[in-house]
Design a protein around this motif. Sequence first.
Motif, short mmCIF file in Angstrom:
data_model
loop_
_atom_site.label_atom_id
_atom_site.label_comp_id
_atom_site.label_asym_id
_atom_site.label_seq_id
_atom_site.Cartn_x
_atom_site.Cartn_y
_atom_site.Cartn_z
N UNK A 239 0.81 -1.22 0.00
CA UNK A 239 0.00 0.00 0.00
C UNK A 239 0.84 1.26 0.00
N UNK A 240 1.94 1.23 0.71
CA UNK A 240 2.79 2.43 0.83
C UNK A 240 3.91 2.47 -0.20
N UNK A 241 4.07 1.38 -0.97
CA UNK A 241 5.15 1.33 -1.93
C UNK A 241 6.51 1.18 -1.31
N UNK A 242 6.55 0.69 -0.06
CA UNK A 242 7.82 0.52 0.65
C UNK A 242 8.62 -0.64 0.07
N UNK A 243 9.90 -0.46 -0.05
CA UNK A 243 10.77 -1.51 -0.55
C UNK A 243 10.93 -2.62 0.48
N UNK A 244 10.92 -3.88 0.02
CA UNK A 244 11.12 -5.00 0.94
C UNK A 244 12.48 -4.89 1.60
N UNK A 245 12.57 -5.17 2.91
CA UNK A 245 13.88 -5.14 3.56
C UNK A 245 14.71 -6.36 3.18
N UNK A 246 16.01 -6.21 3.26
CA UNK A 246 16.93 -7.34 3.14
C UNK A 246 16.98 -8.00 4.50
N UNK A 247 16.53 -9.25 4.61
CA UNK A 247 16.31 -9.89 5.90
C UNK A 247 17.48 -10.80 6.26
N UNK A 248 18.12 -10.49 7.37
CA UNK A 248 19.28 -11.25 7.86
C UNK A 248 18.91 -11.86 9.20
N UNK A 249 19.19 -13.16 9.36
CA UNK A 249 19.06 -13.82 10.65
C UNK A 249 20.47 -14.18 11.09
N UNK A 250 20.83 -13.82 12.33
CA UNK A 250 22.21 -14.04 12.75
C UNK A 250 22.28 -14.48 14.20
N UNK A 251 23.33 -15.23 14.50
CA UNK A 251 23.59 -15.67 15.86
C UNK A 251 24.10 -14.48 16.68
N UNK A 252 23.68 -14.42 17.92
CA UNK A 252 23.99 -13.28 18.79
C UNK A 252 25.49 -12.97 18.83
N UNK A 253 26.32 -13.99 19.01
CA UNK A 253 27.74 -13.77 19.31
C UNK A 253 28.54 -13.18 18.16
N UNK A 254 28.03 -13.24 16.92
CA UNK A 254 28.81 -12.75 15.78
C UNK A 254 28.30 -11.42 15.23
N UNK A 255 27.31 -10.84 15.88
CA UNK A 255 26.68 -9.64 15.33
C UNK A 255 27.66 -8.47 15.28
#
Length: 301
Positions: free
Chosen positions: A86-102
């Motif tokens: 509806x807003x024409x917002x671009x899809x985010x690039x979705x990253x899933x990561x382990x806590x210790x390497x962020x």
Amino acid sequence: MNLRSLKVFTLVMQEGTLARASDAMNLSQSAASRLLHLLEEEFEIELFRRDKRRLIPTAEAERFLPEALRILSQIEALPQFVQQIQTGTQDPFRIIAQTRIVNGLIIPAIERLRDVFADQPIKLEIHLRRDLGRRMMNDRYDIGVSALPLPIDQPAPVRLGAAPLKVAIRKDHPLADRAVLRPGDMTGVPYIALDETTVIRRIADQEMATIGAKLDVAHEVSLGSAAYRLVQRGLGFTFADPIALDPELESQVRLVDWEPRMDIEFGYFIPDPERKTELIRAFEDALRLIYLQRCAGKPGA
């Protein structure tokens, strides 16, 4: 398909009891039980064996759970997806990561990615490693990054490398100037151990058992970041790798080589490698570059 039945099923599997699942949904136990029966009748499948007042998941339930979680995750994401349309917002690039390497790997890689894709929105989800496998099976994401192995078979990981575990110790400690440290050197130095659910703790315990050595645990924490900050405050030593140690601590904490050598593997996961985008390729390149920079000159990297 009754979505409430599906939700009750996943909650029973995750919470372990019908009572906790019904509480989470504000239902009576009898109502939650009826919803489970409806699900089993609809699909003609036995999901639980009833043993007095206990529900024991069947093998079919274990196989059914990932798909149920995936369906619910997609449905829960629909309002946000519609809003983006509806807003024409671009899809985010979705990253899933382990806590210790962020801090050591993911944040620097995102920074490099933004140099090329300046306007790309990014969604970063951070999880403990023990929760990461389930999130990767059931959430929508573009790439997942973690220590290896994960307790899932698919998607297959792309290996980044094996980083050496080292002794993290304050720079003003008398042992910090050593080129190499061994178990005998650590006598009398408090050991800040990660808990037994972590990969590093298992690696260290197995190696000590192999060589017949023992490190007495003085303090135990569940997160590497907490262990490093205890080291920073002079409370002892812990094991860390160049990827996990927070860059802002490097002025106060030194990583000293450890013998016998212990390695921890890192890799990333792409849900559909056949549909790899330029954005994913750019982030892969950023991950590899940051990994090599952090492990520069370290054997096994």
